[in-house]
Design a protein around this motif. Structure first.
Motif, PDB file in Angstrom:
ATOM      1  N   SER A 161     -12.184  -9.871  -4.300  1.00 38.91           N
ATOM      2  CA  SER A 161     -10.799  -9.381  -4.323  1.00 38.91           C
ATOM      3  C   SER A 161     -10.499  -8.695  -5.656  1.00 38.91           C
ATOM      4  CB  SER A 161      -9.818 -10.534  -4.088  1.00 38.91           C
ATOM      5  OG  SER A 161      -9.915 -11.518  -5.094  1.00 38.91           O
ATOM      6  N   SER A 162     -11.037  -9.239  -6.753  1.00 32.99           N
ATOM      7  CA  SER A 162     -10.850  -8.596  -8.062  1.00 32.99           C
ATOM      8  C   SER A 162     -11.527  -7.236  -8.098  1.00 32.99           C
ATOM      9  CB  SER A 162     -11.418  -9.480  -9.180  1.00 32.99           C
ATOM     10  OG  SER A 162     -10.729 -10.705  -9.258  1.00 32.99           O
ATOM     11  N   PHE A 163     -12.698  -7.130  -7.452  1.00 33.72           N
ATOM     12  CA  PHE A 163     -13.419  -5.857  -7.420  1.00 33.72           C
ATOM     13  C   PHE A 163     -12.595  -4.770  -6.731  1.00 33.72           C
ATOM     14  CE2 PHE A 163     -16.554  -3.046  -5.240  1.00 33.72           C
ATOM     15  CZ  PHE A 163     -17.026  -2.405  -6.382  1.00 33.72           C
ATOM     16  N   THR A 164     -11.915  -5.126  -5.650  1.00 32.54           N
ATOM     17  CA  THR A 164     -11.076  -4.134  -4.967  1.00 32.54           C
ATOM     18  C   THR A 164      -9.912  -3.699  -5.867  1.00 32.54           C
ATOM     19  OG1 THR A 164      -9.705  -5.844  -3.882  1.00 32.54           O
ATOM     20  CG2 THR A 164     -11.668  -5.096  -2.702  1.00 32.54           C
ATOM     21  N   ASN A 165      -9.383  -4.650  -6.667  1.00 31.77           N
ATOM     22  CA  ASN A 165      -8.341  -4.296  -7.637  1.00 31.77           C
ATOM     23  C   ASN A 165      -8.891  -3.395  -8.725  1.00 31.77           C
ATOM     24  OD1 ASN A 165      -7.078  -7.670  -7.423  1.00 31.77           O
ATOM     25  ND2 ASN A 165      -6.370  -5.884  -6.297  1.00 31.77           N
ATOM     26  N   LEU A 201     -11.427  -1.279  -8.540  1.00 29.46           N
ATOM     27  CA  LEU A 201     -11.611   0.070  -8.000  1.00 29.46           C
ATOM     28  C   LEU A 201     -10.293   0.830  -7.961  1.00 29.46           C
ATOM     29  CD1 LEU A 201     -14.108  -0.471  -5.024  1.00 29.46           C
ATOM     30  CD2 LEU A 201     -14.581   0.523  -7.277  1.00 29.46           C
ATOM     31  N   THR A 202      -9.243   0.130  -7.526  1.00 26.84           N
ATOM     32  CA  THR A 202      -7.923   0.766  -7.465  1.00 26.84           C
ATOM     33  C   THR A 202      -7.461   1.203  -8.847  1.00 26.84           C
ATOM     34  OG1 THR A 202      -7.308  -0.585  -5.540  1.00 26.84           O
ATOM     35  CG2 THR A 202      -5.517   0.452  -6.766  1.00 26.84           C
ATOM     36  N   LEU A 203      -7.640   0.333  -9.837  1.00 24.33           N
ATOM     37  CA  LEU A 203      -7.202   0.647 -11.198  1.00 24.33           C
ATOM     38  C   LEU A 203      -8.010   1.794 -11.797  1.00 24.33           C
ATOM     39  CD1 LEU A 203      -6.720  -2.996 -12.532  1.00 24.33           C
ATOM     40  CD2 LEU A 203      -4.911  -1.332 -12.049  1.00 24.33           C
ATOM     41  N   ILE A 204      -9.322   1.825 -11.507  1.00 25.19           N
ATOM     42  CA  ILE A 204     -10.161   2.903 -12.027  1.00 25.19           C
ATOM     43  C   ILE A 204      -9.762   4.244 -11.432  1.00 25.19           C
ATOM     44  CG2 ILE A 204     -12.506   3.849 -12.054  1.00 25.19           C
ATOM     45  CD1 ILE A 204     -13.552   0.991 -12.275  1.00 25.19           C
ATOM     46  N   PHE A 205      -9.532   4.268 -10.121  1.00 25.06           N
ATOM     47  CA  PHE A 205      -9.158   5.519  -9.459  1.00 25.06           C
ATOM     48  C   PHE A 205      -7.785   6.012  -9.924  1.00 25.06           C
ATOM     49  CE2 PHE A 205     -12.125   4.247  -5.840  1.00 25.06           C
ATOM     50  CZ  PHE A 205     -13.131   5.085  -6.319  1.00 25.06           C
ATOM     51  N   LYS A 206      -6.910   5.071 -10.278  1.00 26.12           N
ATOM     52  CA  LYS A 206      -5.589   5.452 -10.771  1.00 26.12           C
ATOM     53  C   LYS A 206      -5.627   5.785 -12.265  1.00 26.12           C
ATOM     54  CE  LYS A 206      -2.670   2.939  -7.484  1.00 26.12           C
ATOM     55  NZ  LYS A 206      -1.640   1.879  -7.331  1.00 26.12           N
ATOM     56  N   ILE A 207      -6.781   5.572 -12.880  1.00 22.95           N
ATOM     57  CA  ILE A 207      -6.989   5.823 -14.307  1.00 22.95           C
ATOM     58  C   ILE A 207      -5.967   5.051 -15.142  1.00 22.95           C
ATOM     59  CG2 ILE A 207      -7.588   7.630 -15.969  1.00 22.95           C
ATOM     60  CD1 ILE A 207      -7.549   9.660 -13.805  1.00 22.95           C
ATOM     61  N   ASP A 208      -5.654   3.829 -14.713  1.00 22.64           N
ATOM     62  CA  ASP A 208      -4.745   2.993 -15.485  1.00 22.64           C
ATOM     63  C   ASP A 208      -5.456   2.368 -16.689  1.00 22.64           C
ATOM     64  OD1 ASP A 208      -2.702   3.557 -13.823  1.00 22.64           O
ATOM     65  OD2 ASP A 208      -2.736   1.672 -12.711  1.00 22.64           O
ATOM     66  N   SER A 253      -8.322 -13.251   0.520  1.00 16.25           N
ATOM     67  CA  SER A 253      -8.136 -13.005  -0.911  1.00 16.25           C
ATOM     68  C   SER A 253      -7.951 -11.524  -1.212  1.00 16.25           C
ATOM     69  CB  SER A 253      -9.333 -13.549  -1.697  1.00 16.25           C
ATOM     70  OG  SER A 253      -9.400 -14.957  -1.595  1.00 16.25           O
ATOM     71  N   ILE A 254      -8.673 -10.669  -0.484  1.00 12.82           N
ATOM     72  CA  ILE A 254      -8.521  -9.227  -0.680  1.00 12.82           C
ATOM     73  C   ILE A 254      -7.099  -8.793  -0.331  1.00 12.82           C
ATOM     74  CG2 ILE A 254      -9.243  -6.944   0.147  1.00 12.82           C
ATOM     75  CD1 ILE A 254     -12.046  -8.145   0.561  1.00 12.82           C
ATOM     76  N   VAL A 255      -6.611  -9.274   0.810  1.00 15.08           N
ATOM     77  CA  VAL A 255      -5.246  -8.939   1.228  1.00 15.08           C
ATOM     78  C   VAL A 255      -4.235  -9.470   0.222  1.00 15.08           C
ATOM     79  CG1 VAL A 255      -3.494  -9.287   3.014  1.00 15.08           C
ATOM     80  CG2 VAL A 255      -5.877  -8.885   3.677  1.00 15.08           C
ATOM     81  N   GLY A 256      -4.391 -10.743  -0.156  1.00 10.40           N
ATOM     82  CA  GLY A 256      -3.445 -11.366  -1.080  1.00 10.40           C
ATOM     83  C   GLY A 256      -3.451 -10.748  -2.465  1.00 10.40           C
ATOM     84  N   SER A 257      -4.635 -10.332  -2.952  1.00 11.49           N
ATOM     85  CA  SER A 257      -4.714  -9.753  -4.299  1.00 11.49           C
ATOM     86  C   SER A 257      -3.979  -8.428  -4.382  1.00 11.49           C
ATOM     87  CB  SER A 257      -6.174  -9.573  -4.717  1.00 11.49           C
ATOM     88  OG  SER A 257      -6.827  -8.608  -3.915  1.00 11.49           O
ATOM     89  N   HIS A 258      -4.073  -7.614  -3.330  1.00 10.89           N
ATOM     90  CA  HIS A 258      -3.378  -6.324  -3.350  1.00 10.89           C
ATOM     91  C   HIS A 258      -1.868  -6.508  -3.191  1.00 10.89           C
ATOM     92  CE1 HIS A 258      -6.695  -3.429  -3.528  1.00 10.89           C
ATOM     93  NE2 HIS A 258      -7.386  -4.354  -2.900  1.00 10.89           N
ATOM     94  N   LEU A 259      -1.464  -7.494  -2.406  1.00 10.31           N
ATOM     95  CA  LEU A 259      -0.031  -7.806  -2.314  1.00 10.31           C
ATOM     96  C   LEU A 259       0.481  -8.284  -3.676  1.00 10.31           C
ATOM     97  CD1 LEU A 259       0.117  -9.693   1.123  1.00 10.31           C
ATOM     98  CD2 LEU A 259       0.972  -7.396   0.627  1.00 10.31           C
TER      99      LEU A 259
END
Length: 255
Positions: free
Chosen positions: A62-66, A68-75, A215-221
């Motif tokens: 679940s952290s890995f999916t977060n 990836l999202t942060l990297i793509f958003k360049i945060d 966990s993947i669903v909950g982490s993104h929420l």
């Protein structure tokens, strides 16, 4: 494989999925996924080492999916995070190695001391919680603290994300950024520890998959809700969660 699929979509599978969702949401927002996940898994009869292994896999994925999202958003700069991720990997492996050689009672004693120590750190830093970056002087976090937190995370886990959030919050002064940094560190420590547990042969995929999907669903929420968390909630919730975690570990030791 068909047997696994049937179990994943059974009542037990849905229950494990729900546990994963709730635990991940709490983990992202307040750093205490283990407070929900570990007691719930132990309650349904999963052995503690297998519970820790499932927790590492679910939190790591679940952290890995977060991440990836942060990297793509360049945060966050990946180059900036690589040293912390490397130290977290070593910490997670070290913790997993030690955990497989310690009894459940010894693990609980170690966890109790670490949580009590961290609780007082939270109380000391409580006035700084929620300050914006503009309102304080940023400091570069060291690599040593994430290593020891990751070692604890790899071997046990409850409160490790909260320790990371508290540490990065004290250094960076911004709660959202502290949560984002924590997701990188948690991914590294959890996945390195999980690989060790997997090679040790204590991973049950019938449990790991539904918990991980939840966990993947909950982490993104949880990541979407972080920006709406108010300072006063953190000043009350973080110490309260630590007290609950300490109470849980003490109960396991005494009863």
């Amino acid at each position: 494989m068909a047997i696994f699929i049937n179990e994943w979509f059974s009542a037990d599978g849905l229950m494990l999925f729900s546990i994963g969702v709730i635990a991940a949401m709490i983990g992202v927002m307040f750093g205490a996924a283990g407070f929900v996940l570990l007691p719930a898994m132990l309650l349904v009869g999963v052995p503690i080492h297998a519970t820790v292994a499932v927790n590492k896999f679910a939190t790591g994925v679940s952290s890995f999916t977060n991440v990836l999202t942060l990297i793509f958003k360049i945060d966050i700069s990946l180059k900036e995070m690589v040293p912390y991720m490397i130290m977290a990997c070593f910490g997670g492996l070290t913790g997993a190695f030690l955990a497989t050689r310690l009894s459940e009672q010894i693990m609980n004693i170690v966890a109790c001391f670490i949580l009590i120590f961290s609780f007082f750190i939270v109380l000391k830093s409580n006035k700084e919680i929620g300050m914006d970056v503009e309102g304080c002087h940023e400091q570069k976090p060291s690599f040593i603290t994430p290593f020891f937190i990751s070692m604890y995370d790899g071997g046990f886990g409850p409160g490790s994300a909260l320790m990371n959030i508290t540490y990065f919050l004290k250094k960076q002064g911004n709660y959202k950024k502290a949560v984002e940094l924590t997701r990188f560190v948690m991914f590294s420590s959890c996945m390195s520890a999980f690989i060790f547990y997997y090679l040790f042969g204590i991973v049950d995929w019938r449990i790991a998959i539904p918990v991980t999907v939840g966990s993947i669903v909950g982490s993104h929420l949880g990541m979407k809700m972080v920006q709406y968390i108010q300072v006063k909630w953190l000043q009350i919730t973080l110490p309260a969660i630590f007290l609950l975690l300490i109470a849980q570990v003490v109960r396991d030791l005494l009863f």
